[in-house]
Design an enzyme around this catalytic site. Structure first.
Site, PDB file in Angstrom:
ATOM      1  NE  ARG A   1     -18.165   8.989  -3.621  1.00 18.72           N
ATOM      2  CZ  ARG A   1     -18.126  10.416  -3.267  1.00 18.72           C
ATOM      3  NH1 ARG A   1     -19.383  11.162  -3.840  1.00 18.72           N
ATOM      4  NH2 ARG A   1     -17.406  11.132  -3.331  1.00 18.72           N
TER       5      ARG A   1
ATOM      6  CD  GLU B   1     -23.542  15.696  -5.551  1.00 18.26           C
ATOM      7  OE1 GLU B   1     -22.972  15.048  -5.618  1.00 18.26           O
ATOM      8  OE2 GLU B   1     -24.587  16.054  -5.054  1.00 18.26           O
TER       9      GLU B   1
ATOM     10  CB  CYS C   1     -17.049  20.354  -8.990  1.00 15.99           C
ATOM     11  SG  CYS C   1     -18.325  19.753  -8.309  1.00 15.99           S
TER      12      CYS C   1
ATOM     13  NE  ARG D   1     -15.957  16.845  -1.912  1.00 13.21           N
ATOM     14  CZ  ARG D   1     -14.985  16.771  -3.328  1.00 13.21           C
ATOM     15  NH1 ARG D   1     -13.533  17.987  -3.137  1.00 13.21           N
ATOM     16  NH2 ARG D   1     -15.187  16.038  -4.121  1.00 13.21           N
TER      17      ARG D   1
ATOM     18  CG  HIS E   1      -2.189  -1.107   0.691  1.00 14.25           C
ATOM     19  ND1 HIS E   1      -2.817  -1.594   1.896  1.00 14.25           N
ATOM     20  CD2 HIS E   1      -2.831  -1.481  -0.270  1.00 14.25           C
ATOM     21  CE1 HIS E   1      -3.734  -2.262   1.179  1.00 14.25           C
ATOM     22  NE2 HIS E   1      -3.927  -2.371   0.019  1.00 14.25           N
TER      23      HIS E   1
ATOM     24  NE  ARG F   1     -20.479  19.831  -1.062  1.00 13.43           N
ATOM     25  CZ  ARG F   1     -19.774  18.376  -1.881  1.00 13.43           C
ATOM     26  NH1 ARG F   1     -20.439  17.895  -2.835  1.00 13.43           N
ATOM     27  NH2 ARG F   1     -18.973  18.050  -1.060  1.00 13.43           N
TER      28      ARG F   1
ATOM     29  CG  ASP G   1     -22.527  11.587  -4.773  1.00 15.74           C
ATOM     30  OD1 ASP G   1     -22.505  10.105  -4.854  1.00 15.74           O
ATOM     31  OD2 ASP G   1     -22.134  12.157  -4.285  1.00 15.74           O
TER      32      ASP G   1
HETATM   33  C1  PEP Z   1     -19.625  14.469  -6.664  1.00 12.34           C
HETATM   34  O1  PEP Z   1     -20.082  13.355  -6.476  1.00 12.34           O
HETATM   35  O2  PEP Z   1     -19.195  14.360  -7.766  1.00 12.34           O
HETATM   36  C2  PEP Z   1     -18.835  15.679  -5.750  1.00 12.34           C
HETATM   37  C3  PEP Z   1     -17.839  16.855  -6.432  1.00 12.34           C
HETATM   38  O3  PEP Z   1     -19.268  15.731  -4.539  1.00 12.34           O
HETATM   39  P1  PEP Z   1     -18.320  14.464  -3.322  1.00 12.34           P
HETATM   40  O4  PEP Z   1     -17.336  13.804  -4.209  1.00 12.34           O
HETATM   41  O5  PEP Z   1     -18.081  15.533  -2.645  1.00 12.34           O
HETATM   42  O6  PEP Z   1     -19.998  13.764  -3.101  1.00 12.34           O
HETATM   43 MG    MG Z   2     -20.979  14.450  -4.490  1.00  8.88          MG
END
Ligand code: PEP
Ligand code: MG
Length: 836
Positions: A727, A693, A764, A563, A456, A599, A717
């Site tokens: 994810r 998202e 983003c 964020r 790792h 955000r 997302d």
């Molecule tokens: C996303 O979902 O692409 C995003 C930018 O938000 P987060 O990764 O913080 O969920």
């Molecule tokens: Mg997200």
């Protein structure tokens, strides 16, 4: 239903604790809790009334279900399955109802004693997790009369509905996981097993492991392509077996960047250089800094069992929080490999076998620190002894846990070591968390005596772009500290005594690479226009003011995603409105005259904020998340909106709402902003945008755009929800590709909807930081990309090489592809054509 059943001795003889049974499966409690008897009599008797649920064909093992739901397994002797039935004469059959003291099996004691390693007979309660066991008898017992053990139903197991249920399903499967059952696949199997109530075991090479234990699974030493057996016992055994067989056969990759491991063979060198295996390519010149292993004093004796058990569990809970925070930070930085590695550490930390082993040492009188260290070391020895290089490399992960737990128990100076400006760090081995704590800007290279290209730390070094050489042997630790050295990791060597010419040559090459980076950086301050004049705003994803300053230095046109979760995590209550205002104002100030997209809190799902008064979720990714969470806790939303509305100047602020499903969410927040702005006496309003998202938001983009000032696509997302792939799921990581044509089509729909109302669309999510994706996103009509600060120069450079009209054509072709792999192949080909 009989709540408590008293077991009578099935054999005469001496009672032993399970831990003294010379078979790790029984001794480790993997089959359940119970006791053992060193027999002096020759007929196995029923220890209570019940039904024979199983009788092995060889007669050496009998399972019996008691009236209160307890599932008992009586196993005569050790390794007696190999006797093929010789020496055992069963007197009952499966399904027979028996009464306490009734003979079950006649044993030819002399014959079995001569041919089996031990006559010790085990009595375990295979569903002991769901029963309460009293204190076991000790000393000598008399068959049929001595009371052995009281077992009570804990209330969860009803008659006819027992957890183990006597149902047993067995199967076999070939292990498809790359590298076999090492930490991450083992964590995956554990994850699957936890969905079922049945007891599940994995068998290999004559050994068995509980599927709930990562360390036990790793301890089997199963390689890729090996066949394992899976046994499930319990009410949901059939479904459990099917799921486990699928999990065994579903291939996962050995390591995120494992496929990219440069192949360098380690040959003895005659040129005075230190040879090693390349873990991350690159050239470095720097000062050798030897990191010595911290040799700490660990007290052996504890301050009492209760106190030490409390200390151990407190430390484990603290380390869990620390690792979760590391995972969250890695996620915020888009450092996927790092997040996955710490995810595997979390599974190891939660491993019941490790904790149980440490608890046993504590019961023996050791301190919590000594006990945990011993438990880790025993397990490390097992892994090292398996002769499997990949599993041996997981020892570093165990060591990382040991270090973290001992740091909490014994206290430690967790501050990063002092490094010279350009250090080539030399160590015997490093754990992943030790590496991530080193000040990145000062680490020019890494040289490890141990390690391997797939461990790792190597994966992290590649992700962090640090040239690294591993498996250099003990000679690495004899390197002259403080000397100036040249490291060419790609070529597999370190020169600790470079002559002036070689030093100059290496510096020249590094300067060449740096000059290119610098040139990109210098051009980065300007606007990024495509060759045909389309302006693409390249902003940065940040979490605080310090990262914002770094982003500006890299030429970011603004902040494309702040964020705000960083303000809410790692604390026990919500930050005040004033605290939030000050932190966000610092970001806006660091941007000078550039805009910031901030955000609102995206709590829930993979981002836990434990103190918020929210219900536990069965399915967190589909529960209260993002704006849904904020609307469910209006005081938290109001405090945040109030903080944002007080920022100055509001003309540079763009508020962004996460996880919007449809226009209702947006309108509710708009209303709140109106009310709060009126209360604050504001005449100006900041821009308000929504994140795209989830597929519903992409499909309804036109409706959203009617009421939003801009749309920003969260591809992380959007990919998760479009492909219906978690994810955070390690086995699906390779398929979680935002360049999937289905995701590209949703991006195209979003842009189409936004244009109907003259709104702009940004991205983003992590896809924006992938230089290969720039042409696709520009072609789809995205006009803002928010990327990792360090990547701003490179993405701006990409934009400047593109022709937006040609990209539009390309984007149409990309959407017609069948897979992300096909999309990537086309983009790679297009990039190669452009380069020539
Ligand atoms: C996303 O979902 O692409 C995003 C930018 O938000 P987060 O990764 O913080 O969920
Ligand atoms: Mg997200």
């Amino acid at each position: 239903m009989t709540a408590t059943v008293t077991l009578r001795a099935p054999l005469s003889g001496k009672v032993l604790p399970l831990s003294q049974v010379p078979d790790p499966v029984f001794a480790g409690g993997m089959m359940g809790q119970g006791l053992a008897i060193e027999p002096l009599s020759s007929t196995l008797l029923a220890p209570c009334d019940g039904v024979i649920s199983q009788l092995s064909s060889t007669g050496h093992a009998v399972a019996l279900r008691a009236a209160n739901g307890a599932e008992l397994l009586l196993h005569i002797g050790i390794d007696t399955v190999k006797l093929g039935g010789q020496g055992f004469a069963p007197r009952v059959q499966a399904g027979d109802r028996v009464s306490c003291g009734q003979p079950l099996v006649d044993i030819d004691i002399d014959s079995v004693a001569q041919r089996a390693p031990s006559l010790i007979t085990v009595l375990v309660v295979t569903n002991s997790d769901d029963m309460q066991l009293g204190a076991a008898a000790s000393g000598m017992v008399q068959a049929g009369s001595s009371a052995l053990l009281d077992i009570s139903a804990s209330g969860t197991a009803a008659e006819g509905d027992s957890v183990a249920g006597g149902v047993s399903h067995n199967g076999q499967a070939v292990v498809a996981h790359e590298g076999g059952l090492h930490a991450r696949p083992a964590a995956l199997l554990q994850h699957t097993a936890r969905r079922f109530t049945s007891r599940i075991e994995i068998g290999f090479g004559g050994k068995h492991a509980s599927a709930r234990s990562v360390v036990a699974i790793m301890g089997l030493g199963v390689g890729e392509g090996d066949t394992v057996s899976v046994h499930a016992f319990g009410a949901d055994a059939e479904a459990a077996l099917a799921a486990m067989l699928a999990a065994v056969q579903t291939r996962s990759e050995a390591g995120h960047a494992a496929a990219a491991v440069p192949q360098t063979t380690l040959a003895a060198r005659s040129d005075g250089k230190l040879g090693g295996v390349c873990a991350a390519p690159g050239l470095a010149v720097g000062t050798l800094l030897l990191l010595a292993e911290q040799d700490r004093a660990v007290p052996e004796r504890g301050a009492g069992v209760e106190a030490e058990l409390t200390a151990l569990h407190g430390a484990l809970a603290q380390v869990r929080r620390d690792i979760e925070a590391d995972i969250a930070l890695a996620g915020q930085r888009g450092a996927r490999a790092e997040g996955e590695i710490f995810g595997a550490h979390l599974a190891l930390l939660d491993d019941p076998e490790l904790t149980l082993a440490a608890e046993r040492f504590i019961v023996d009188g050791r301190s919590a620190a000594h006990a945990y260290r011993s438990a880790i070391r025993v397990q490390s020895e097992v892994l090292l002894g398996l002769g499997n290089a990949l599993l041996a490399e997981r020892v570093a992960d165990l060591k990382d846990l040991e270090r973290r737990v001992l740091d909490v128990l014994l206290g430690s100076d967790n501050s990063a070591p002092q490094l010279p400006a350009q250090a080539i760090v030399v160590a015997d081995d490093l754990t992943p968390s030790q590496l991530t704590r080193l000040p990145r800007a000062q680490v020019a290279g890494l040289v490890l005596a141990r390690g391997g290209a797939t461990n790792h730390v190597a994966i992290l070094a590649r992700a962090l772009g640090i040239p690294a050489l591993v498996a250099c042997g003990p000679a690495a630790l004899q390197l002259p500290a403080g000397a100036e050295a040249v490291l060419d990791a790609g070529e597999g060597w370190l020169d600790a005594q470079p002559d002036a010419a070689n030093l100059a040559l290496a510096r020249q090459q590094i300067a060449g690479h740096e000059a290119r980076r610098q040139a990109l950086r210098e051009q980065s301050a300007g606007r990024a226009l495509t060759r045909d004049g389309v302006h693409i705003e390249v902003a940065a994803n940040v979490v605080n003011a310090a990262e914002t300053r770094d982003a500006v230095l890299h030429g970011a046109d603004g902040v494309g995603l702040l964020r705000t979760e960083f303000l809410f995590t790692e604390r026990t209550d919500a930050p005040s409105s004033e605290e939030q205002r000050a932190a966000c104002q610092a970001v806006l100030d660091a941007l000078e005259d550039r805009p910031a997209i901030i955000r609102t809190l995206d709590a829930g799902g993979d981002k836990d904020v434990p103190y918020l008064p929210l219900p536990a979720e069965d399915n967190p990714a589909l529960g209260l998340r993002g704006i849904r969470t904020s609307l469910a806790v209006p005081e938290v939303l109001d405090a945040q909106l109030t903080a944002l509305l007080q920022l100055k100047p509001l003309s540079r602020l763009r508020i962004l709402l996460p996880m919007v499903t449809d226009v209702a969410d947006l309108l509710l927040v708009r209303q709140r902003i109106e009310v709060l702005a009126a209360q604050l006496g504001l005449s100006e309003r900041p821009q308000l945008g929504v994140m795209i998202e989830v597929p519903s938001a992409a499909l309804l983009a036109a409706q959203l755009a009617e009421h939003a000032d801009f749309l920003s696509i969260g591809t992380n997302d959007l990919t998760q929800y479009t492909l219906a792939m978690d994810r955070c799921h390690p086995a699906l990581a390779a398929r979680q590709d935002a360049l999937h044509p289905a995701v590209l089509r949703l991006i195209a729909l979003t842009v189409h909807g936004a244009r109907q109302h003259g709104r702009w669309v940004g991205v983003c999510g992590a896809l924006a930081s992938d230089p290969l994706a720039t042409a696709a996103l520009v072609g789809l009509g995205v006009t803002e990309l928010s990327v990792s600060p360090a990547l701003v120069p490179e993405i701006k450079d990409r934009v400047r090489q593109l022709d937006a009209a040609a990209c539009q054509e390309l984007a149409l072709t990309l959407q017609a592809q069948r897979s992300a792999a096909e999309v990537r192949a086309l983009l790679t080909a297009a990039a190669n054509v452009a380069a020539h």
